[in-house]
Design a protein around this motif. Structure first.
Motif, short mmCIF file in Angstrom:
data_model
loop_
_atom_site.label_atom_id
_atom_site.label_comp_id
_atom_site.label_asym_id
_atom_site.label_seq_id
_atom_site.Cartn_x
_atom_site.Cartn_y
_atom_site.Cartn_z
N TRP A 130 62.55 27.77 20.60
CA TRP A 130 62.89 27.10 19.27
C TRP A 130 64.02 26.04 19.21
O TRP A 130 63.60 25.00 18.49
CB TRP A 130 63.18 28.03 18.08
CG TRP A 130 63.50 27.42 16.80
CD1 TRP A 130 64.58 27.20 16.22
CD2 TRP A 130 62.42 27.28 15.93
NE1 TRP A 130 64.30 26.63 14.88
CE2 TRP A 130 63.12 26.80 14.71
CE3 TRP A 130 60.98 27.15 15.64
CZ2 TRP A 130 62.10 26.18 13.78
CZ3 TRP A 130 60.23 26.76 14.89
CH2 TRP A 130 61.14 26.32 13.70
N SER A 131 64.96 26.25 20.19
CA SER A 131 66.17 25.23 19.91
C SER A 131 65.76 23.82 20.66
O SER A 131 66.62 23.09 20.69
CB SER A 131 67.26 25.76 20.67
OG SER A 131 67.18 26.37 22.03
N THR A 132 64.51 23.98 21.62
CA THR A 132 64.07 22.64 22.35
C THR A 132 62.54 22.27 21.96
O THR A 132 61.91 22.42 22.66
CB THR A 132 64.39 22.85 23.87
OG1 THR A 132 63.66 24.24 24.25
CG2 THR A 132 65.73 23.10 24.07
N PRO A 133 62.53 21.62 20.93
CA PRO A 133 61.37 21.18 20.52
C PRO A 133 60.96 19.81 21.34
O PRO A 133 61.82 19.32 22.02
CB PRO A 133 61.53 20.70 19.28
CG PRO A 133 62.80 20.47 18.87
CD PRO A 133 63.55 21.44 19.77
N ASN A 134 59.54 19.82 21.59
CA ASN A 134 59.14 18.59 22.32
C ASN A 134 59.56 17.42 21.42
O ASN A 134 59.42 17.32 20.30
CB ASN A 134 57.50 18.67 22.64
CG ASN A 134 57.35 19.61 23.74
OD1 ASN A 134 57.96 19.75 24.59
ND2 ASN A 134 56.17 20.29 23.62
N PRO A 135 59.47 16.06 22.06
CA PRO A 135 59.84 15.01 21.49
C PRO A 135 58.50 14.56 20.73
O PRO A 135 57.48 14.86 21.01
CB PRO A 135 60.27 13.89 22.49
CG PRO A 135 59.46 14.52 23.65
CD PRO A 135 59.62 15.94 23.80
N LEU A 136 58.57 13.51 19.61
CA LEU A 136 57.37 12.96 19.15
C LEU A 136 56.69 11.73 20.25
O LEU A 136 55.54 11.61 19.86
CB LEU A 136 57.82 12.13 18.06
CG LEU A 136 58.22 12.93 16.65
CD1 LEU A 136 58.88 12.19 15.62
CD2 LEU A 136 56.98 13.64 16.31
#
Length: 461
Positions: free
Chosen positions: A159-165
């Motif tokens: 959860w603390s490391t989402p993928n970028p847009l």
């Protein structure tokens, strides 16, 4: 475990899988020491407590945890009911964490900074397996302490490391500067974050469960809040796989999720833009402009990044890991969940043997064990930690006897040849969709969301 038998097993994360790991360790006579970065257990789920799960309670509780709870007179929820994230916390995880056997071994506000071997970096080999682990932890008061452990189970999630847009695995140009206009991955648009969305234009980026849930909630908001506009941007050419299998889905709620989303798009309540890979973001005049790689633009008051997550491996840099080079899952597991190849059937049940690394007595479990692949189910994680606890206790037979029955979660699609060219292996409790329509007709056979469909990626390429 070869390293000091009188030391605890460090468990990183007090979410569903971490707490289940602790319950299984206790049943095996092993001593868990649980580190949770948040202020209370299941801190990540707290961020999406408003979201209803598509899997019923029967798939969301762990057998060892339930046995512990049953000793206190705990009443199990109705097996067929669909809990929200909040229900999962309030009715199951908080009672579990409050049990004396768990609470006495749980430290909250304890963020793990690094895991290594006592007195050794990763280059040292002599006596490595008999040397205790060292877990460095930063506590809420700023105090940093080192703890020794006989083994380590990393259930810290992603959860603390989402993928970028942006595309190419990198943030879009201007993404950091536009951060004030980018929401959390699963915003509570009907509750605590309503004001940020009511009467505004929201662009949801992504093609998975997170996107679908948020789009449905935004459509509900728009029905009662004039001026609210819902826009959906996906990289792929078609949203067909996101819609799933409808009534044919092994999990009815998941099928309904896709069917409702399809109806909203077809009615115009949700404005869909396909083939929209984001190249840049530019914040101006209280809004943000998203520019696609082909030059098209979208204007938004708020952007929702439903682009999935990736594992944080920085805390494990001094350990000897063997990871799949693509999805960053344990090497043996990676090929079974690789989104480039698997869009048909479910993931083979797996345990300690498949999750092992060259670093003996270290395991990554739960969502983090899937690396960048997105289709993890709690029941899979519970079977993982049952097997890992058995392995650490020296019960290899129990560790290797892996059985798990799950609903069909895959998609057979004729536009991805590898769905049938590289079939998943079958084993006890594992059901693969093998309909001849998968490769025999031009129409895809859809059973739920595909196992290999990353949030923010259609899988059409």
């Amino acid at each position: 475990m070869e390293s000091a038998q009188n030391l605890p097993v460090a468990v990183i994360g007090a979410g569903p899988i971490g707490l289940a790991a602790a319950a299984h360790l206790l049943e095996r006579g092993l001593e868990p020491l649980i580190f949770e970065a948040g202020p209370r257990p299941a801190a990540a789920i707290e961020q999406w407590r408003h979201i209803r799960l598509f899997s019923p309670w029967q798939y969301n509780t762990d057998a060892a945890a339930v046995r512990l709870l049953a000793e206190t007179g705990w009443t199990a929820p109705e097996a067929a009911e669909l809990p929200t994230g909040g229900d999962l916390i309030d009715q199951y995880l908080i009672p579990l964490a409050a049990l004396p056997a768990i609470a006495s071994r749980l430290q909250t506000g304890a963020r793990v900074l690094a895991v290594t071997r006592q007195g050794m970096d990763k280059t040292h080999s002599r006596n490595r397996n008999s040397t205790p682990f060292l877990v460095r932890v930063e506590h809420a008061d700023g105090d940093v302490r080192d703890y020794q452990a006989a083994a380590v189970i990393d259930a810290s999630g992603t959860w603390s490391t989402p993928n970028p847009l942006g595309t190419s695995g990198l943030p879009a140009v201007g993404e950091a500067a536009a951060a004030a206009r980018i929401s959390s991955p699963l915003p509570d648009v009907l509750g605590r974050e309503r004001a940020a969305f009511a009467g505004n234009t929201a662009v949801v980026v992504g093609a998975g469960h997170s996107a679908a849930n948020t789009l449905l909630n935004l459509a509900d908001l728009a029905a009662g809040e004039p001026g609210t506009k819902v826009v959906w941007a996906i990289r792929g050419a078609s949203p067909a796989k996101v819609y799933g299998g409808g009534d044919a889905d092994g999990l009815a709620a998941r099928g309904q999720l896709g069917s409702r989303l399809r109806a909203l798009v077809e009615s115009g309540a949700v404005e869909l833009h396909t083939g929209f890979g984001i190249a840049s973001l530019a914040a101006n005049d209280g809004a943000v402009t998203l520019t696609a790689t082909d030059g098209r633009t979208l204007r938004a008051d708020v952007v929702v990044p439903a682009t999935g997550f990736r594992p944080d491996l920085t805390i494990l840099q001094e350990l000897r890991l063997e990871l799949d080079p693509g999805v960053e899952a344990p090497r043996e597991l990676g090929p079974l969940i690789d989104p480039e190849f698997h869009s048909c059937g479910t993931v083979e049940p797996h345990g300690a043997a498949m999750l092992s690394h060259p670093e003996q007595d270290f395991y990554i479990v739960g969502m983090k064990s899937y690396g960048r692949a997105p289709t993890f189910l709690l029941a899979t994680g519970y079977e993982q930690v049952r097997s890992v606890a058995a392995a650490l206790a020296g019960d290899r037979e129990a560790a290797d006897t892996v059985q798990l029955e799950l609903p069909e979660t895959g998609v057979c699609s004729s536009d991805i040849g590898t769905s049938c060219d590289v079939p998943a292996a079958a084993s006890a409790g594992f059901v693969a969709e093998t309909s001849g329509a998968c490769c025999g007709t031009p129409e895809p056979v859809l059973i739920g969301f595909p196992t290999g469909l990353a949030h923010g990626r259609s899988g059409d390429a």
